[in-house]
Scaffold this active site. Structure first.
Site, PDB file in Angstrom:
ATOM      1  N   GLY A  24       0.806  -1.210   0.000  1.00 34.66           N
ATOM      2  CA  GLY A  24       0.000   0.000   0.000  1.00 34.66           C
ATOM      3  C   GLY A  24       0.840   1.260   0.000  1.00 34.66           C
ATOM      4  O   GLY A  24       0.587   2.200  -0.755  1.00 34.66           O
ATOM      5  N   ARG A  28       7.199   1.586   1.118  1.00 32.20           N
ATOM      6  CA  ARG A  28       7.497   0.171   1.374  1.00 32.20           C
ATOM      7  C   ARG A  28       7.969  -0.496   0.088  1.00 32.20           C
ATOM      8  O   ARG A  28       8.845  -1.366   0.113  1.00 32.20           O
ATOM      9  CB  ARG A  28       6.264  -0.537   1.941  1.00 32.20           C
ATOM     10  N   ARG A  47       1.755  10.110  -9.677  1.00 35.35           N
ATOM     11  CA  ARG A  47       1.066  10.302  -8.399  1.00 35.35           C
ATOM     12  C   ARG A  47       1.896   9.816  -7.211  1.00 35.35           C
ATOM     13  O   ARG A  47       1.361   9.527  -6.143  1.00 35.35           O
ATOM     14  CB  ARG A  47      -0.299   9.609  -8.407  1.00 35.35           C
ATOM     15  N   ARG A  91       0.402  -9.153  -2.734  1.00 36.60           N
ATOM     16  CA  ARG A  91       0.330  -7.970  -1.873  1.00 36.60           C
ATOM     17  C   ARG A  91       0.932  -8.290  -0.518  1.00 36.60           C
ATOM     18  O   ARG A  91       0.619  -9.326   0.090  1.00 36.60           O
ATOM     19  CB  ARG A  91      -1.120  -7.518  -1.699  1.00 36.60           C
ATOM     20  N   SER A  94      -0.169  -4.573   6.040  1.00 34.49           N
ATOM     21  CA  SER A  94      -0.452  -4.667   7.472  1.00 34.49           C
ATOM     22  C   SER A  94      -1.929  -4.939   7.691  1.00 34.49           C
ATOM     23  O   SER A  94      -2.767  -4.688   6.825  1.00 34.49           O
ATOM     24  CB  SER A  94      -0.036  -3.380   8.188  1.00 34.49           C
ATOM     25  N   ASP A 207      -1.453  -4.280  14.528  1.00 33.06           N
ATOM     26  CA  ASP A 207      -2.138  -3.886  15.752  1.00 33.06           C
ATOM     27  C   ASP A 207      -3.180  -4.942  16.075  1.00 33.06           C
ATOM     28  O   ASP A 207      -3.562  -5.737  15.206  1.00 33.06           O
ATOM     29  CB  ASP A 207      -2.771  -2.502  15.622  1.00 33.06           C
ATOM     30  N   ARG A 220       6.121  -0.137  10.774  1.00 35.79           N
ATOM     31  CA  ARG A 220       5.375  -0.777   9.696  1.00 35.79           C
ATOM     32  C   ARG A 220       6.081  -0.606   8.365  1.00 35.79           C
ATOM     33  O   ARG A 220       6.051  -1.483   7.514  1.00 35.79           O
ATOM     34  CB  ARG A 220       3.957  -0.217   9.623  1.00 35.79           C
TER      35      ARG A 220
END
Length: 235
Positions: A24, A28, A47, A91, A94, A207, A220
């Site tokens: 996402g 990362r 973007r 994918r 988290s 979490d 993360r």
């Protein structure tokens, strides 16, 4: 007229590998390019959604961000599958645990993805579609976790449209043995099914919605490497 570059991906034909590992957060993706890929070449910055292609242990692979939520991953993975002839998307991301035995740092291999999104309405199916992972990838990912000694669980996740929810109903999802909440898997699995391609989601628990366990944004971004180890082992 060629459909590439697309409005969202600036790559030319051949610049994206057949397998793309996505996250996402575009940072990362940049982390994976810098730490898992040899000779990465950036193919996208439209973007700010960074994408790179290189090799991992001699095998060609791309990494790319997909943004937050079902609409965002829906656009990027549709274009990769249908316009860039990508065969496999994995994918890494988290998730929030709703299982008492699944703790921060543990992995989830998303066998299926429930959702409260209307993304699937576009297919006009006479019922409810159950988005699932590619079994070959899922089986190999479980084997990799066993070999690496990583704690993991396999099962259903919830791809939710709301991060801040007035009525999350987490207890009801927990009663149906959903393991964790995330925001993208169902759209990826639907796009893969429609295109006849392969997809898998490997998640790290960031979490715990029952115990209050949490991690920081920096943790993360830079320390959730076990899911990356698993994803790259599938090449």
């Amino acid at each position: 007229m060629s459909k590439i570059p697309t409005p969202h991906i600036g790559a030319q034909a051949g610049e994206i590998a057949k397998t793309v590992i996505m996250a996402g957060d575009p940072l990362r993706a940049k982390f994976m390019a810098e730490n898992y890929i040899d000779n990465p070449v950036q193919f996208n910055n439209v973007r700010g959604m960074l994408g790179y292609t290189g090799t991992h242990q001699g095998k060609r692979v791309s990494v790319m961000g997909h943004g937050m939520g079902i609409p965002s991953i829906g656009i990027y993975t549709y274009e990769l599958f249908n316009f860039y002839d990508v065969d496999t998307i994995i994918r890494v991301g988290s998730a929030g645990s709703v299982n008492p035995d699944l703790h921060v740092g543990d992995l989830v291999l998303a066998m299926g993805a429930c959702t409260n999104s209307n993304y699937g309405v576009q297919y006009e199916l006479p019922g409810t579609f159950a988005p699932i992972a590619d079994f070959g990838l899922l089986r190999r990912a479980a084997d990799a976790c066993d070999q690496m000694g990583y704690r993991y669980m396999v099962g259903n996740v919830l791809s939710t449209d709301t991060f801040y929810s007035e009525n999350a109903h987490n207890d009801k999802w927990m009663n149906m043995k959903v393991l964790a909440l995330e925001m993208e898997a169902s759209a990826l699995y639907m796009n893969a099914a429609r295109a006849g391609k392969q997809a898998l989601v490997v998640l790290t628990i960031s979490d715990h919605l029952l115990t209050g366990e949490v991690t920081t944004a920096e943790e993360r971004q830079t320390t959730f490497t076990r899911m990356m180890d698993v994803a790259f082992s599938l090449l």
